[in-house]
Design an enzyme around this catalytic site. Structure first.
Site, PDB file in Angstrom:
ATOM      1  CB  CYS A   1      -1.528   7.317   1.430  1.00 48.38           C
ATOM      2  SG  CYS A   1      -3.309   6.235   1.668  1.00 48.38           S
TER       3      CYS A   1
ATOM      4  CD  GLU B   1      -2.876  -1.025   0.455  1.00 49.82           C
ATOM      5  OE1 GLU B   1      -3.217   0.036  -0.172  1.00 49.82           O
ATOM      6  OE2 GLU B   1      -3.611  -2.198  -0.083  1.00 49.82           O
TER       7      GLU B   1
END
Ligand code: NAD
Length: 486
Positions: free
Chosen positions: A257, A223
Protein backbone atom coordinates in the site's frame (compact mmCIF):
# COMPACT_ATOMS: atom_id res chain seq x y z
CA UNK A 1 -5.36 -20.57 -7.65
CA UNK A 2 -6.92 -22.21 -4.62
CA UNK A 3 -9.87 -20.50 -3.05
CA UNK A 4 -10.86 -22.62 -0.08
CA UNK A 5 -14.60 -22.83 0.00
CA UNK A 6 -16.05 -21.60 3.25
CA UNK A 7 -19.20 -23.21 4.57
CA UNK A 8 -22.43 -22.00 2.99
CA UNK A 9 -22.93 -18.30 3.44
CA UNK A 10 -25.99 -18.81 5.65
CA UNK A 11 -24.06 -21.13 7.96
CA UNK A 12 -21.07 -18.79 8.00
CA UNK A 13 -23.30 -15.79 8.74
CA UNK A 14 -24.96 -17.68 11.59
CA UNK A 15 -21.56 -18.61 12.96
CA UNK A 16 -20.34 -15.00 12.77
CA UNK A 17 -23.51 -13.78 14.54
CA UNK A 18 -23.11 -16.40 17.24
CA UNK A 19 -19.41 -15.66 17.82
CA UNK A 20 -20.11 -11.93 18.04
CA UNK A 21 -22.80 -12.59 20.66
CA UNK A 22 -20.39 -14.80 22.58
CA UNK A 23 -17.61 -12.23 22.43
CA UNK A 24 -19.94 -9.44 23.56
CA UNK A 25 -21.12 -11.52 26.55
CA UNK A 26 -17.56 -12.49 27.43
CA UNK A 27 -16.56 -8.84 27.22
CA UNK A 28 -19.40 -7.84 29.56
CA UNK A 29 -18.14 -10.43 32.03
CA UNK A 30 -14.61 -8.99 31.80
CA UNK A 31 -15.04 -5.36 30.71
CA UNK A 32 -11.60 -4.14 31.71
CA UNK A 33 -9.02 -6.95 31.40
CA UNK A 34 -6.16 -6.30 33.74
CA UNK A 35 -2.59 -5.88 32.60
CA UNK A 36 -1.58 -9.54 33.13
CA UNK A 37 -4.46 -10.80 30.97
CA UNK A 38 -3.54 -8.47 28.12
CA UNK A 39 0.15 -9.34 28.38
CA UNK A 40 -0.77 -13.02 28.36
CA UNK A 41 -2.74 -12.56 25.13
CA UNK A 42 0.14 -10.66 23.54
CA UNK A 43 2.53 -13.40 24.63
CA UNK A 44 0.34 -16.00 22.97
CA UNK A 45 0.50 -14.11 19.67
CA UNK A 46 4.27 -13.82 20.08
CA UNK A 47 4.51 -17.57 20.68
CA UNK A 48 2.31 -18.38 17.70
CA UNK A 49 4.82 -16.48 15.58
CA UNK A 50 7.78 -18.25 17.18
CA UNK A 51 6.19 -21.67 16.65
CA UNK A 52 4.84 -21.07 13.17
CA UNK A 53 7.10 -18.55 11.48
CA UNK A 54 8.24 -21.13 8.90
CA UNK A 55 4.70 -22.40 8.35
CA UNK A 56 3.51 -18.85 7.71
CA UNK A 57 6.38 -18.13 5.32
CA UNK A 58 5.47 -21.31 3.41
CA UNK A 59 1.75 -20.57 3.32
CA UNK A 60 2.39 -17.03 2.09
CA UNK A 61 4.76 -18.36 -0.57
CA UNK A 62 2.00 -20.73 -1.68
CA UNK A 63 -0.55 -17.93 -1.84
CA UNK A 64 1.73 -15.82 -4.00
CA UNK A 65 3.05 -18.88 -5.89
CA UNK A 66 6.49 -17.43 -5.06
CA UNK A 67 7.75 -15.21 -2.26
CA UNK A 68 10.96 -15.63 -0.33
CA UNK A 69 10.98 -16.51 3.34
CA UNK A 70 13.36 -13.59 3.94
CA UNK A 71 10.89 -11.08 2.55
CA UNK A 72 8.13 -12.51 4.75
CA UNK A 73 10.46 -12.32 7.75
CA UNK A 74 11.40 -8.71 6.97
CA UNK A 75 7.98 -7.35 6.08
CA UNK A 76 5.63 -9.44 8.20
CA UNK A 77 7.16 -11.45 11.03
CA UNK A 78 9.90 -9.19 12.44
CA UNK A 79 7.69 -6.06 12.53
CA UNK A 80 5.05 -8.10 14.40
CA UNK A 81 7.57 -9.12 17.07
CA UNK A 82 8.53 -5.44 17.39
CA UNK A 83 4.91 -4.32 17.64
CA UNK A 84 4.13 -6.89 20.34
CA UNK A 85 7.26 -5.93 22.32
CA UNK A 86 6.28 -2.26 22.01
CA UNK A 87 2.91 -2.78 23.69
CA UNK A 88 4.27 -5.25 26.23
CA UNK A 89 6.71 -2.68 27.53
CA UNK A 90 4.34 0.32 27.46
CA UNK A 91 0.99 -1.17 28.34
CA UNK A 92 1.17 -0.41 32.06
CA UNK A 93 1.71 3.28 31.35
CA UNK A 94 -0.91 3.39 28.57
CA UNK A 95 -3.54 1.78 30.83
CA UNK A 96 -3.02 4.26 33.65
CA UNK A 97 -5.78 6.89 33.95
CA UNK A 98 -4.44 10.33 33.00
CA UNK A 99 -4.87 13.16 35.48
CA UNK A 100 -6.29 16.28 33.85
CA UNK A 101 -6.84 19.88 34.94
CA UNK A 102 -9.76 20.68 37.22
CA UNK A 103 -11.43 23.99 36.30
CA UNK A 104 -11.93 26.47 39.12
CA UNK A 105 -15.73 26.16 38.99
CA UNK A 106 -15.57 22.40 39.69
CA UNK A 107 -13.17 22.57 42.61
CA UNK A 108 -12.70 20.60 44.69
CA UNK A 109 -12.80 17.57 42.37
CA UNK A 110 -10.47 15.29 40.49
CA UNK A 111 -10.58 15.07 36.69
CA UNK A 112 -9.11 12.24 34.64
CA UNK A 113 -9.31 10.26 31.41
CA UNK A 114 -9.76 6.51 31.50
CA UNK A 115 -8.95 4.53 28.35
CA UNK A 116 -11.53 1.79 28.35
CA UNK A 117 -11.63 -1.12 25.87
CA UNK A 118 -14.49 -0.65 23.41
CA UNK A 119 -15.58 -4.32 23.26
CA UNK A 120 -15.38 -6.39 20.09
CA UNK A 121 -13.23 -5.20 17.19
CA UNK A 122 -13.79 -6.49 13.64
CA UNK A 123 -10.70 -6.67 11.42
CA UNK A 124 -10.86 -7.10 7.63
CA UNK A 125 -7.56 -8.21 6.08
CA UNK A 126 -6.24 -7.78 2.51
CA UNK A 127 -4.01 -10.29 0.66
CA UNK A 128 -0.77 -8.39 0.19
CA UNK A 129 0.64 -8.90 3.71
CA UNK A 130 -1.89 -11.46 4.88
CA UNK A 131 -0.19 -12.09 8.22
CA UNK A 132 1.08 -8.63 9.23
CA UNK A 133 -2.15 -6.87 8.28
CA UNK A 134 -4.18 -9.39 10.28
CA UNK A 135 -2.04 -9.47 13.42
CA UNK A 136 -0.85 -5.86 13.58
CA UNK A 137 -4.35 -4.40 14.15
CA UNK A 138 -5.15 -7.42 16.33
CA UNK A 139 -2.19 -6.70 18.61
CA UNK A 140 -3.38 -3.09 19.07
CA UNK A 141 -6.94 -4.24 19.72
CA UNK A 142 -6.03 -6.81 22.37
CA UNK A 143 -3.44 -4.53 23.99
CA UNK A 144 -6.31 -2.11 24.51
CA UNK A 145 -8.28 -4.95 26.17
CA UNK A 146 -10.71 -5.88 23.39
CA UNK A 147 -11.89 -9.09 21.85
CA UNK A 148 -11.62 -9.49 18.09
CA UNK A 149 -13.01 -11.18 15.01
CA UNK A 150 -10.95 -11.30 11.81
CA UNK A 151 -11.92 -11.84 8.20
CA UNK A 152 -8.97 -12.93 6.07
CA UNK A 153 -8.60 -12.40 2.32
CA UNK A 154 -9.96 -14.92 -0.14
CA UNK A 155 -6.82 -14.35 -2.25
CA UNK A 156 -4.50 -15.59 0.48
CA UNK A 157 -6.40 -18.77 1.39
CA UNK A 158 -3.47 -20.83 2.71
CA UNK A 159 -2.47 -18.10 5.13
CA UNK A 160 -6.10 -17.51 6.11
CA UNK A 161 -6.60 -21.20 6.96
CA UNK A 162 -3.36 -21.42 8.89
CA UNK A 163 -4.20 -18.30 10.86
CA UNK A 164 -7.66 -19.66 11.63
CA UNK A 165 -6.12 -22.93 12.83
CA UNK A 166 -3.41 -21.49 15.08
CA UNK A 167 -5.66 -18.81 16.58
CA UNK A 168 -8.34 -21.38 17.42
CA UNK A 169 -5.67 -23.60 19.03
CA UNK A 170 -4.55 -20.76 21.28
CA UNK A 171 -7.65 -18.68 21.96
CA UNK A 172 -11.25 -19.50 22.68
CA UNK A 173 -13.57 -18.10 20.03
CA UNK A 174 -15.10 -15.70 22.57
CA UNK A 175 -11.64 -14.06 22.72
CA UNK A 176 -10.38 -14.08 19.12
CA UNK A 177 -11.95 -15.77 16.09
CA UNK A 178 -10.87 -15.92 12.46
CA UNK A 179 -13.21 -16.24 9.49
CA UNK A 180 -12.19 -17.02 5.93
CA UNK A 181 -14.39 -16.71 2.86
CA UNK A 182 -14.99 -14.36 -0.05
CA UNK A 183 -16.73 -11.10 -0.78
CA UNK A 184 -20.14 -12.36 0.41
CA UNK A 185 -18.72 -13.31 3.78
CA UNK A 186 -16.81 -10.01 3.91
CA UNK A 187 -19.97 -8.07 3.15
CA UNK A 188 -21.88 -9.83 5.95
CA UNK A 189 -18.91 -9.43 8.26
CA UNK A 190 -18.77 -5.65 7.79
CA UNK A 191 -22.52 -5.41 8.50
CA UNK A 192 -22.06 -6.83 12.00
CA UNK A 193 -22.56 -4.39 14.89
CA UNK A 194 -18.94 -4.36 16.07
CA UNK A 195 -17.76 -1.81 18.60
CA UNK A 196 -15.01 -0.84 16.16
CA UNK A 197 -14.15 -1.98 12.65
CA UNK A 198 -10.72 -1.91 11.03
CA UNK A 199 -10.72 -2.34 7.29
CA UNK A 200 -7.51 -2.60 5.28
CA UNK A 201 -8.05 -2.67 1.54
CA UNK A 202 -8.88 -0.57 -1.47
CA UNK A 203 -10.46 2.88 -1.36
CA UNK A 204 -13.33 1.61 -3.51
CA UNK A 205 -14.29 -1.17 -1.05
CA UNK A 206 -13.50 1.14 1.88
CA UNK A 207 -16.41 3.36 0.82
CA UNK A 208 -18.81 0.39 0.92
CA UNK A 209 -17.47 -0.74 4.27
CA UNK A 210 -17.99 2.70 5.78
CA UNK A 211 -21.59 2.71 4.54
CA UNK A 212 -22.24 -0.68 6.17
CA UNK A 213 -20.65 0.45 9.41
CA UNK A 214 -22.72 3.65 9.37
CA UNK A 215 -25.91 1.56 9.67
CA UNK A 216 -24.70 0.46 13.12
CA UNK A 217 -22.84 3.70 13.89
CA UNK A 218 -19.76 1.51 14.25
CA UNK A 219 -16.59 3.64 14.36
CA UNK A 220 -14.18 2.69 11.58
CA UNK A 221 -10.49 2.78 10.94
CA UNK A 222 -9.99 2.60 7.18
CA UNK A 223 -6.50 1.70 6.01
CA UNK A 224 -6.74 2.32 2.27
CA UNK A 225 -4.46 2.85 -0.70
CA UNK A 226 -3.57 5.55 -3.19
CA UNK A 227 -0.72 6.88 -5.27
CA UNK A 228 2.26 7.56 -3.01
CA UNK A 229 4.79 9.86 -4.68
CA UNK A 230 8.58 9.91 -4.35
CA UNK A 231 10.03 13.38 -4.96
CA UNK A 232 13.75 13.82 -5.53
CA UNK A 233 15.30 17.21 -4.93
CA UNK A 234 17.72 18.21 -7.69
CA UNK A 235 20.59 18.47 -5.19
CA UNK A 236 20.15 14.90 -3.91
CA UNK A 237 22.62 12.32 -5.32
CA UNK A 238 20.48 10.65 -7.95
CA UNK A 239 22.17 7.24 -7.76
CA UNK A 240 21.50 7.09 -4.05
CA UNK A 241 17.84 8.04 -4.57
CA UNK A 242 17.47 5.41 -7.31
CA UNK A 243 18.96 2.68 -5.08
CA UNK A 244 16.78 3.56 -2.11
CA UNK A 245 13.62 3.73 -4.21
CA UNK A 246 14.48 0.47 -6.00
CA UNK A 247 14.81 -1.35 -2.66
CA UNK A 248 11.34 -0.15 -1.58
CA UNK A 249 9.69 -0.78 -4.94
CA UNK A 250 11.15 -4.28 -5.16
CA UNK A 251 9.55 -5.42 -1.88
CA UNK A 252 6.61 -7.73 -2.64
CA UNK A 253 7.03 -6.67 -6.29
CA UNK A 254 5.39 -3.35 -5.55
CA UNK A 255 2.27 -4.96 -4.06
CA UNK A 256 2.43 -2.73 -1.02
CA UNK A 257 0.00 0.00 0.00
CA UNK A 258 2.93 2.36 0.65
CA UNK A 259 5.00 1.32 -2.36
CA UNK A 260 6.35 4.35 -4.27
CA UNK A 261 3.69 4.73 -6.95
CA UNK A 262 5.46 7.32 -9.13
CA UNK A 263 8.66 9.35 -9.03
CA UNK A 264 8.96 13.09 -9.56
CA UNK A 265 12.51 13.43 -10.81
CA UNK A 266 14.51 16.51 -11.92
CA UNK A 267 14.26 16.41 -15.72
CA UNK A 268 17.99 16.38 -16.43
CA UNK A 269 18.53 13.43 -14.07
CA UNK A 270 15.93 11.04 -15.49
CA UNK A 271 18.35 8.96 -17.57
CA UNK A 272 20.75 8.47 -14.72
CA UNK A 273 17.88 7.61 -12.37
CA UNK A 274 16.60 4.95 -14.77
CA UNK A 275 20.06 3.45 -15.32
CA UNK A 276 20.82 3.13 -11.62
CA UNK A 277 17.32 1.96 -10.73
CA UNK A 278 17.47 -0.74 -13.44
CA UNK A 279 20.97 -1.83 -12.39
CA UNK A 280 19.90 -2.07 -8.73
CA UNK A 281 16.93 -4.24 -9.67
CA UNK A 282 19.13 -6.42 -11.91
CA UNK A 283 21.63 -6.91 -9.09
CA UNK A 284 18.89 -7.77 -6.61
CA UNK A 285 16.98 -10.05 -9.01
CA UNK A 286 19.39 -11.39 -11.68
CA UNK A 287 16.71 -13.89 -12.70
CA UNK A 288 12.96 -13.76 -12.17
CA UNK A 289 11.22 -16.96 -13.20
CA UNK A 290 12.56 -19.40 -10.62
CA UNK A 291 13.91 -16.78 -8.26
CA UNK A 292 11.88 -16.76 -5.04
CA UNK A 293 13.40 -13.42 -4.08
CA UNK A 294 11.29 -11.80 -6.77
CA UNK A 295 7.72 -12.09 -5.53
CA UNK A 296 5.03 -13.19 -7.97
CA UNK A 297 1.76 -11.35 -8.55
CA UNK A 298 -0.97 -12.63 -6.27
CA UNK A 299 -3.45 -13.78 -8.97
CA UNK A 300 -3.72 -14.15 -12.74
CA UNK A 301 -6.38 -11.43 -12.68
CA UNK A 302 -4.03 -8.97 -10.94
CA UNK A 303 -1.24 -9.80 -13.39
CA UNK A 304 -3.65 -9.24 -16.27
CA UNK A 305 -4.71 -5.88 -14.77
CA UNK A 306 -1.09 -4.75 -14.51
CA UNK A 307 -0.33 -5.89 -18.06
CA UNK A 308 -3.34 -3.92 -19.30
CA UNK A 309 -2.01 -0.83 -17.51
CA UNK A 310 1.26 -1.24 -19.43
CA UNK A 311 -0.50 -1.87 -22.75
CA UNK A 312 -2.64 1.23 -22.20
CA UNK A 313 0.48 3.34 -21.49
CA UNK A 314 2.32 1.99 -24.53
CA UNK A 315 -0.62 2.51 -26.86
CA UNK A 316 -0.90 6.10 -25.73
CA UNK A 317 2.77 6.79 -26.43
CA UNK A 318 4.75 5.99 -23.26
CA UNK A 319 8.15 4.36 -23.40
CA UNK A 320 8.45 1.17 -21.32
CA UNK A 321 11.76 0.11 -19.83
CA UNK A 322 11.38 -3.55 -18.86
CA UNK A 323 13.96 -4.93 -16.41
CA UNK A 324 14.38 -8.61 -17.13
CA UNK A 325 18.11 -9.27 -16.85
CA UNK A 326 18.03 -12.90 -18.02
CA UNK A 327 15.46 -12.13 -20.71
CA UNK A 328 13.17 -14.89 -19.47
CA UNK A 329 9.77 -15.76 -20.85
CA UNK A 330 7.45 -15.19 -17.88
CA UNK A 331 4.21 -15.83 -19.71
CA UNK A 332 3.44 -19.14 -18.00
CA UNK A 333 4.02 -17.73 -14.53
CA UNK A 334 2.57 -15.05 -12.28
CA UNK A 335 5.85 -13.09 -12.39
CA UNK A 336 5.85 -9.66 -13.98
CA UNK A 337 9.12 -7.83 -14.59
CA UNK A 338 9.74 -4.45 -13.01
CA UNK A 339 8.94 -1.82 -15.63
CA UNK A 340 9.76 1.88 -15.68
CA UNK A 341 7.34 4.06 -17.61
CA UNK A 342 8.69 7.20 -19.28
CA UNK A 343 6.60 9.90 -20.92
CA UNK A 344 3.39 8.97 -19.10
CA UNK A 345 0.49 11.37 -19.59
CA UNK A 346 -2.61 12.11 -17.59
CA UNK A 347 -4.90 10.10 -19.86
CA UNK A 348 -3.01 6.89 -19.04
CA UNK A 349 -4.20 4.43 -16.38
CA UNK A 350 -0.69 4.34 -14.97
CA UNK A 351 -1.15 7.92 -13.69
CA UNK A 352 -4.81 7.50 -12.79
CA UNK A 353 -5.01 4.30 -10.74
CA UNK A 354 -3.06 3.00 -7.77
CA UNK A 355 -0.48 0.74 -9.43
CA UNK A 356 0.08 -1.88 -6.70
CA UNK A 357 2.65 -3.82 -8.70
CA UNK A 358 6.12 -3.66 -10.28
CA UNK A 359 5.48 -0.63 -12.49
CA UNK A 360 6.95 2.80 -11.84
CA UNK A 361 6.24 5.92 -13.89
CA UNK A 362 8.99 8.54 -13.79
CA UNK A 363 7.66 12.07 -14.17
CA UNK A 364 10.11 14.86 -14.98
CA UNK A 365 9.92 18.25 -13.28
CA UNK A 366 11.82 21.51 -13.72
CA UNK A 367 10.59 23.45 -10.71
CA UNK A 368 10.08 21.88 -7.28
CA UNK A 369 7.06 24.10 -6.59
CA UNK A 370 5.40 22.68 -9.68
CA UNK A 371 6.17 19.15 -8.48
CA UNK A 372 4.52 19.93 -5.13
CA UNK A 373 1.55 21.45 -6.93
CA UNK A 374 1.22 18.20 -8.88
CA UNK A 375 1.05 16.23 -5.62
CA UNK A 376 -1.25 18.69 -3.83
CA UNK A 377 -3.77 18.74 -6.69
CA UNK A 378 -4.28 14.98 -6.41
CA UNK A 379 -6.04 12.89 -3.76
CA UNK A 380 -4.06 12.87 -0.52
CA UNK A 381 -1.75 9.84 -0.63
CA UNK A 382 -1.02 7.23 2.03
CA UNK A 383 2.71 8.03 2.00
CA UNK A 384 5.04 10.63 0.60
CA UNK A 385 8.77 10.18 0.08
CA UNK A 386 11.13 13.12 -0.23
CA UNK A 387 14.85 12.92 -0.97
CA UNK A 388 16.83 15.93 0.20
CA UNK A 389 19.71 16.32 2.68
CA UNK A 390 18.56 19.86 3.47
CA UNK A 391 16.58 19.67 6.71
CA UNK A 392 15.00 23.12 6.50
CA UNK A 393 13.66 22.42 3.02
CA UNK A 394 12.34 19.02 4.12
CA UNK A 395 10.54 20.60 7.07
CA UNK A 396 8.94 23.14 4.75
CA UNK A 397 7.79 20.36 2.42
CA UNK A 398 6.32 18.40 5.33
CA UNK A 399 4.15 21.39 6.20
CA UNK A 400 3.04 22.13 2.66
CA UNK A 401 1.89 18.62 1.67
CA UNK A 402 -0.61 16.14 3.12
CA UNK A 403 -0.14 12.39 3.31
CA UNK A 404 -0.75 9.59 5.80
CA UNK A 405 2.96 9.34 6.62
CA UNK A 406 6.32 10.50 5.34
CA UNK A 407 9.84 9.14 4.92
CA UNK A 408 12.59 11.60 4.22
CA UNK A 409 15.41 10.00 2.19
CA UNK A 410 13.81 6.56 2.32
CA UNK A 411 10.68 4.68 1.33
CA UNK A 412 8.22 2.63 3.38
CA UNK A 413 10.28 2.42 6.58
CA UNK A 414 7.79 4.53 8.57
CA UNK A 415 5.56 1.44 8.71
CA UNK A 416 8.20 -0.24 10.89
CA UNK A 417 8.43 2.63 13.40
CA UNK A 418 6.15 1.32 16.15
CA UNK A 419 6.03 4.52 18.12
CA UNK A 420 4.32 6.61 15.42
CA UNK A 421 0.76 6.33 14.12
CA UNK A 422 0.11 4.62 10.80
CA UNK A 423 -2.88 5.58 8.67
CA UNK A 424 -3.99 7.60 5.68
CA UNK A 425 -5.88 10.82 5.19
CA UNK A 426 -9.09 11.26 3.18
CA UNK A 427 -9.13 8.83 0.24
CA UNK A 428 -6.07 7.00 1.62
CA UNK A 429 -7.71 6.31 4.95
CA UNK A 430 -9.39 7.38 8.14
CA UNK A 431 -7.89 6.96 11.60
CA UNK A 432 -4.69 5.22 12.57
CA UNK A 433 -3.16 2.39 14.52
CA UNK A 434 0.34 1.45 15.84
CA UNK A 435 1.86 3.06 18.92
CA UNK A 436 0.03 5.09 21.51
CA UNK A 437 -2.41 6.32 18.85
CA UNK A 438 -3.31 2.69 18.09
CA UNK A 439 -4.04 2.02 21.74
CA UNK A 440 -6.31 5.07 21.74
CA UNK A 441 -8.02 4.02 18.50
CA UNK A 442 -9.14 0.81 20.17
CA UNK A 443 -10.13 2.50 23.44
CA UNK A 444 -12.88 4.84 24.51
CA UNK A 445 -11.24 7.87 26.12
CA UNK A 446 -13.74 8.36 28.92
CA UNK A 447 -13.70 11.64 30.80
CA UNK A 448 -14.38 11.25 34.52
CA UNK A 449 -15.03 13.93 37.15
CA UNK A 450 -15.00 12.80 40.75
CA UNK A 451 -16.32 14.92 43.59
CA UNK A 452 -15.28 14.22 47.17
CA UNK A 453 -16.96 14.73 50.50
CA UNK A 454 -16.44 18.47 50.44
CA UNK A 455 -19.00 20.04 48.16
CA UNK A 456 -19.30 23.79 47.75
CA UNK A 457 -21.94 23.75 45.00
CA UNK A 458 -24.71 24.38 47.51
CA UNK A 459 -23.07 27.75 48.28
CA UNK A 460 -24.03 29.00 44.80
CA UNK A 461 -27.27 27.00 44.40
CA UNK A 462 -30.54 28.81 43.46
CA UNK A 463 -32.27 31.05 44.08
CA UNK A 464 -29.95 32.63 41.49
CA UNK A 465 -28.59 36.02 42.12
CA UNK A 466 -27.39 35.02 45.56
CA UNK A 467 -24.28 36.73 46.83
CA UNK A 468 -21.94 33.76 46.41
CA UNK A 469 -22.98 33.21 42.82
CA UNK A 470 -22.56 36.91 42.01
CA UNK A 471 -19.12 36.81 43.63
CA UNK A 472 -18.14 33.82 41.48
CA UNK A 473 -19.51 35.52 38.37
CA UNK A 474 -17.60 38.74 39.13
CA UNK A 475 -14.40 36.79 39.68
CA UNK A 476 -14.79 34.86 36.41
CA UNK A 477 -15.63 38.06 34.55
CA UNK A 478 -12.48 39.53 35.88
CA UNK A 479 -10.50 36.53 34.65
CA UNK A 480 -11.97 36.29 31.17
CA UNK A 481 -14.66 38.56 29.86
CA UNK A 482 -13.22 41.87 30.83
CA UNK A 483 -9.80 40.94 29.48
CA UNK A 484 -10.08 40.96 25.72
CA UNK A 485 -7.50 38.85 23.94
CA UNK A 486 -6.00 39.87 20.66
P1 NAD B 1 -9.89 -5.19 -1.36
O1 NAD B 1 -10.48 -3.90 -0.98
O2 NAD B 1 -10.31 -5.81 -2.65
O3 NAD B 1 -10.17 -6.30 -0.23
C1 NAD B 1 -9.81 -6.15 1.11
C2 NAD B 1 -10.69 -7.02 1.97
O4 NAD B 1 -12.02 -6.57 1.84
C3 NAD B 1 -10.70 -8.51 1.67
O5 NAD B 1 -10.69 -9.26 2.87
C4 NAD B 1 -12.02 -8.72 0.96
O6 NAD B 1 -12.58 -9.99 1.20
C5 NAD B 1 -12.89 -7.66 1.60
N1 NAD B 1 -13.98 -7.18 0.73
C6 NAD B 1 -14.04 -7.25 -0.62
N2 NAD B 1 -15.20 -6.71 -1.04
C7 NAD B 1 -15.89 -6.32 0.05
C8 NAD B 1 -17.16 -5.71 0.27
N3 NAD B 1 -17.97 -5.39 -0.73
N4 NAD B 1 -17.53 -5.43 1.54
C9 NAD B 1 -16.71 -5.73 2.58
N5 NAD B 1 -15.51 -6.30 2.43
C10 NAD B 1 -15.10 -6.61 1.19
O7 NAD B 1 -8.30 -4.97 -1.30
P2 NAD B 1 -7.16 -5.98 -1.67
O8 NAD B 1 -7.14 -6.17 -3.15
O9 NAD B 1 -7.21 -7.19 -0.81
O10 NAD B 1 -5.86 -5.12 -1.24
C11 NAD B 1 -5.30 -4.13 -2.06
C12 NAD B 1 -5.71 -2.74 -1.62
O11 NAD B 1 -5.53 -2.62 -0.22
C13 NAD B 1 -4.85 -1.65 -2.25
O12 NAD B 1 -5.67 -0.58 -2.59
C14 NAD B 1 -3.90 -1.27 -1.12
O13 NAD B 1 -3.38 0.04 -1.21
C15 NAD B 1 -4.77 -1.43 0.07
N6 NAD B 1 -3.95 -1.66 1.26
C16 NAD B 1 -3.88 -0.70 2.21
C17 NAD B 1 -3.07 -0.89 3.31
C18 NAD B 1 -2.94 0.14 4.40
O14 NAD B 1 -2.40 -0.18 5.45
N7 NAD B 1 -3.41 1.35 4.20
C19 NAD B 1 -2.35 -2.08 3.45
C20 NAD B 1 -2.45 -3.03 2.45
C21 NAD B 1 -3.26 -2.83 1.36
Amino acid sequence: MTIFKAESLATETERMDAVLEKQKSAFLAEPFPELSIRINRLNKIHNILVDHRDDFAKSIAKDFSSRSQSETELAEILPLFEGIAYYRSRLKRLMKPQKRRTPLMLMPASVRVVHQPVGVVGIVVPWNFPLFLALSPLVGAIAAGNRAMLKTSEYAPHTGSLLQKVISENFSDDEIAVFTGGVDTATKFTQLPFDHLVFTGSTHVGRMVMKSAAENLTPVTLELGGKSPAIIHQSFPIDEAAKRIAFGKGINSGQVCVSPDYVLCPRHKINQFCDTFAQTIRNAYPTLLDNEDYTAIITEAQKERLQQVLIDAKEKGAELLTINQADEDLSGSRKLPMTLVLGATEDMRVLQEEIFGPILPIIPYDDLNKALEYVNQRPRPLALYYFDWDKARSEKLLKSTHSGGVCVNDTMSHVMADDIPFGGIGPSGIGQYHGEEGFKTFSKAKGVVRKGRINVTHLIAPPWGNLNFRGLQAFQNLRFRKRRTD
